[in-house]
Write an enzyme that holds these catalytic residues in place. Structure first.
Site, mmCIF file in Angstrom:
data_model
loop_
_atom_site.group_PDB
_atom_site.id
_atom_site.type_symbol
_atom_site.label_atom_id
_atom_site.label_comp_id
_atom_site.label_asym_id
_atom_site.label_seq_id
_atom_site.Cartn_x
_atom_site.Cartn_y
_atom_site.Cartn_z
ATOM 1 N N GLN A 39 54.325 55.152 41.299
ATOM 2 C CA GLN A 39 53.569 55.806 42.660
ATOM 3 C C GLN A 39 54.465 56.876 43.155
ATOM 4 O O GLN A 39 54.048 57.521 43.951
ATOM 5 C CB GLN A 39 53.345 54.606 43.493
ATOM 6 C CG GLN A 39 52.360 53.614 42.771
ATOM 7 C CD GLN A 39 52.329 52.162 43.608
ATOM 8 O OE1 GLN A 39 53.294 52.019 44.497
ATOM 9 N NE2 GLN A 39 51.122 51.690 43.418
ATOM 10 N N ASN A 40 55.507 57.321 42.583
ATOM 11 C CA ASN A 40 56.388 58.349 43.237
ATOM 12 C C ASN A 40 55.698 59.654 42.849
ATOM 13 O O ASN A 40 55.124 59.803 41.627
ATOM 14 C CB ASN A 40 57.738 58.256 42.603
ATOM 15 C CG ASN A 40 58.474 59.390 43.468
ATOM 16 O OD1 ASN A 40 58.296 60.588 43.258
ATOM 17 N ND2 ASN A 40 59.588 58.783 43.907
ATOM 18 N N ARG A 41 55.252 60.592 43.905
ATOM 19 C CA ARG A 41 54.674 61.537 43.441
ATOM 20 C C ARG A 41 55.365 62.846 43.189
ATOM 21 O O ARG A 41 54.613 63.977 42.924
ATOM 22 C CB ARG A 41 53.730 62.022 45.001
ATOM 23 C CG ARG A 41 52.756 61.008 45.240
ATOM 24 C CD ARG A 41 52.152 61.438 46.572
ATOM 25 N NE ARG A 41 51.152 60.306 46.914
ATOM 26 C CZ ARG A 41 51.446 59.329 47.795
ATOM 27 N NH1 ARG A 41 52.539 58.923 48.210
ATOM 28 N NH2 ARG A 41 50.336 58.663 48.137
ATOM 29 N N THR A 138 58.924 62.267 48.169
ATOM 30 C CA THR A 138 57.639 61.962 47.417
ATOM 31 C C THR A 138 57.655 60.091 47.085
ATOM 32 O O THR A 138 56.879 59.981 46.433
ATOM 33 C CB THR A 138 57.784 62.616 46.041
ATOM 34 O OG1 THR A 138 58.962 62.434 45.365
ATOM 35 C CG2 THR A 138 57.552 64.108 46.232
#
Length: 166
Positions: A39-41, A138
């Site tokens: 889920q880190n962008r 992020t």
């Protein structure tokens, strides 16, 4: 819990920008690569900035970074940290960034998130003498949904400094 940074820096002689996080998250340490939480962008945002599909493999990410003259590492060599919470960091020990700077073409340093920026300013800037540009985090912990456009706009700065001037 004391954590010692498990990942090698990614850079080569052509790297023009250095992106620094604080310390790899629990998930990143598990998968053995930077920004490893699904889920880190970070990777998604860089892909949008460069209008590319980076891919999921470590190799494709490293290839992407090198193609765009981006170096990647973290500010800290070790620290005490609860899970992946940057705000819980105690007894930080910085990485020595000078060998990376000496063996690359890095002119610009970016930090990802306020904690990475604070740690860089306190421990690394006195040695590197390169001011860092702080980008938004992020991380899924610090990055609310709906922020994708803002992230992409802020991360465009990386592209400005990483591309070859023609």
């Amino acid at each position: 819990m004391k954590i010692i940074h498990p990942l090698e820096p990614i850079y080569d002689k052509d790297s023009k920008v250095l992106i620094l996080g604080s310390m790899p998250s629990v998930k990143s340490r598990e998968v053995g690569f930077y920004y490893g939480h699904p889920q880190n962008r970070f990777w998604k945002t860089l892909g949008k900035v460069y209008n590319e599909n980076i891919g999921e493999s470590k190799e494709s990410k490293i290839e992407f970074l090198k193609r765009h003259h981006i170096a990647l590492f973290d500010v800290l060599k070790s620290c005490e940290i609860e899970g992946s919470k940057d705000q819980s960091i105690k007894n930080p020990q910085p990485n020595n960034l000078l060998p990376i700077l000496k063996n690359s073409s890095i002119q610009t340093i970016f930090t990802t998130g306020k904690k990475a920026d604070q740690l860089y300013q306190k421990y690394c800037y006195p040695k590197t003498k390169i001011k860092a540009i702080c980008l938004p985090s992020t991380s899924p912990c610090n990055c609310p949904k709906g922020i994708e456009e803002k992230l992409e706009m802020e991360y465009q700065k990386i592209r400005l400094f990483s591309e070859d001037s023609e």
